[in-house]
Design a protein around this motif. Structure first.
Motif, short mmCIF file in Angstrom:
data_model
loop_
_atom_site.label_atom_id
_atom_site.label_comp_id
_atom_site.label_asym_id
_atom_site.label_seq_id
_atom_site.Cartn_x
_atom_site.Cartn_y
_atom_site.Cartn_z
N VAL A 1 90.18 52.50 2.38
CA VAL A 1 88.92 51.99 2.99
C VAL A 1 89.61 51.07 4.20
O VAL A 1 90.55 50.09 3.98
CB VAL A 1 87.97 50.88 2.28
N VAL A 2 89.38 51.44 5.45
CA VAL A 2 89.80 50.77 6.66
C VAL A 2 88.75 50.47 7.64
O VAL A 2 88.00 51.45 8.06
CB VAL A 2 90.85 51.66 7.42
N THR A 3 88.09 49.33 7.70
CA THR A 3 87.06 48.84 8.59
C THR A 3 87.52 47.96 9.70
O THR A 3 86.70 47.90 10.67
CB THR A 3 86.01 48.19 7.67
N ASN A 4 88.60 47.45 9.62
CA ASN A 4 89.11 46.22 10.65
C ASN A 4 89.76 47.00 12.00
O ASN A 4 90.13 47.91 12.02
CB ASN A 4 90.12 45.36 9.95
N PRO A 5 89.13 46.44 13.10
CA PRO A 5 89.46 47.33 14.29
C PRO A 5 91.00 46.96 14.74
O PRO A 5 91.54 47.74 15.53
CB PRO A 5 88.64 46.43 15.45
N SER A 6 91.55 45.78 14.10
CA SER A 6 93.04 45.48 14.56
C SER A 6 93.89 44.60 13.48
O SER A 6 93.09 44.31 12.41
CB SER A 6 93.08 45.01 15.83
N GLY A 7 94.99 44.64 13.53
CA GLY A 7 95.78 44.03 12.45
C GLY A 7 95.71 44.45 11.20
O GLY A 7 95.55 45.47 11.03
#
Length: 251
Positions: free
Chosen positions: A60-66
């Motif tokens: 699960v990947v939802t963050n736009p950065s970092g």
């Protein structure tokens, strides 16, 4: 019930390790796959019924950065062991569409909540951190190919990992690799290796065996694992890190 490990390459051009362990902890399959279709074909005999599939890959990947919150949390505990994770975010091309792990979980119909109790579950795991916790290591084993590491050093560290895995036969839960012919072939190949490419071919399947054991461990010993993060933003499941305190006179 099967416990499956997938050491998933972020893209389809690199090899993916796959492994499957039965409910008695016996290794039933270990190998390498390429495309999504190849991964699914190798997994299919072990995922038709109840299963736990542990992926060494972001699911699960939802963050736009970092970093994802789960990565930041795990890093706080494991960075001092050289077991910090790489950042995953949708700004990276690999995860712009959610990522390969998410795609395979959808294809397999797996539940992504490690606490759901669902009959068919996916876990995100991280073998480096798990190995530190399982084998009480002061630092991660340096068998990954990086600049400055020579063949002899990589081979020695991979042999150490093999020894730790084979020692799990007496663990709780057990892992018995001895009856799997492919395991013997892999380990013999590591012993004979004279080139980094030969070690690389064994590395991914061996990591997949660790992933499969983590799936079994997390199922049998849920109180002895830590879940970093949350289902909505991604979570990583790993055996609980036990930090030993050292006290002297007067403490």
């Amino acid at each position: 019930m099967y416990f499956v490990g997938v050491d998933l390459a972020w893209g389809e051009r690199s090899p993916t390790g796959v492994a499957a362990v039965d409910s008695d902890g016996v290794l039933r399959h270990v190998g390498a796959a390429g495309s999504d279709d190849d991964v699914l074909a190798q997994l299919r005999p072990f995922v038709d019924g109840p299963c736990v599939v542990a992926f060494d890959a972001p699911l699960v990947v939802t963050n736009p950065s970092g970093n994802r919150p789960c990565e930041a949390a795990l890093n706080r505990d494991f960075r001092r062991f050289d077991a910090g994770t790489h950042p995953s975010n949708t700004g990276l091309a690999w995860f712009a569409d959610g990522g390969r792990g998410a795609r395979l979980c959808t294809a397999l119909g797996l539940n992504l909540d490690p606490l759901s109790g669902a009959a068919r579950t996916a876990l995100e795991v991280y073998p480096h951190a798990a190995s530190v916790a399982l084998f009480d290591l002061p630092k991660t084993l340096k068998y990954k190919q990086k600049p400055g590491r020579d063949v002899a050093g990589l081979q020695s560290e991979l042999v150490r990992l093999i020894g730790f895995i084979e020692g799990l036969r007496r663990a709780n839960p057990p892992l018995d690799v001895a009856a799997c012919p492919r395991w013997a072939q892999l380990t013999a190949g590591v012993g004979r290796a004279t080139r980094k490419s030969e070690l690389r071919r064994a590395e991914d399947p061996i990591d997949a065996v660790v992933c499969a054991h983590i799936a079994h461990y997390a199922t049998e010993r849920p109180g002895d694992v830590t879940i970093y993060g949350d289902v909505a933003r991604g979570c990583i499941v790993t055996p609980k890190l036990v930090v030993k305190s050292v006290s002297g006179p007067g403490f």
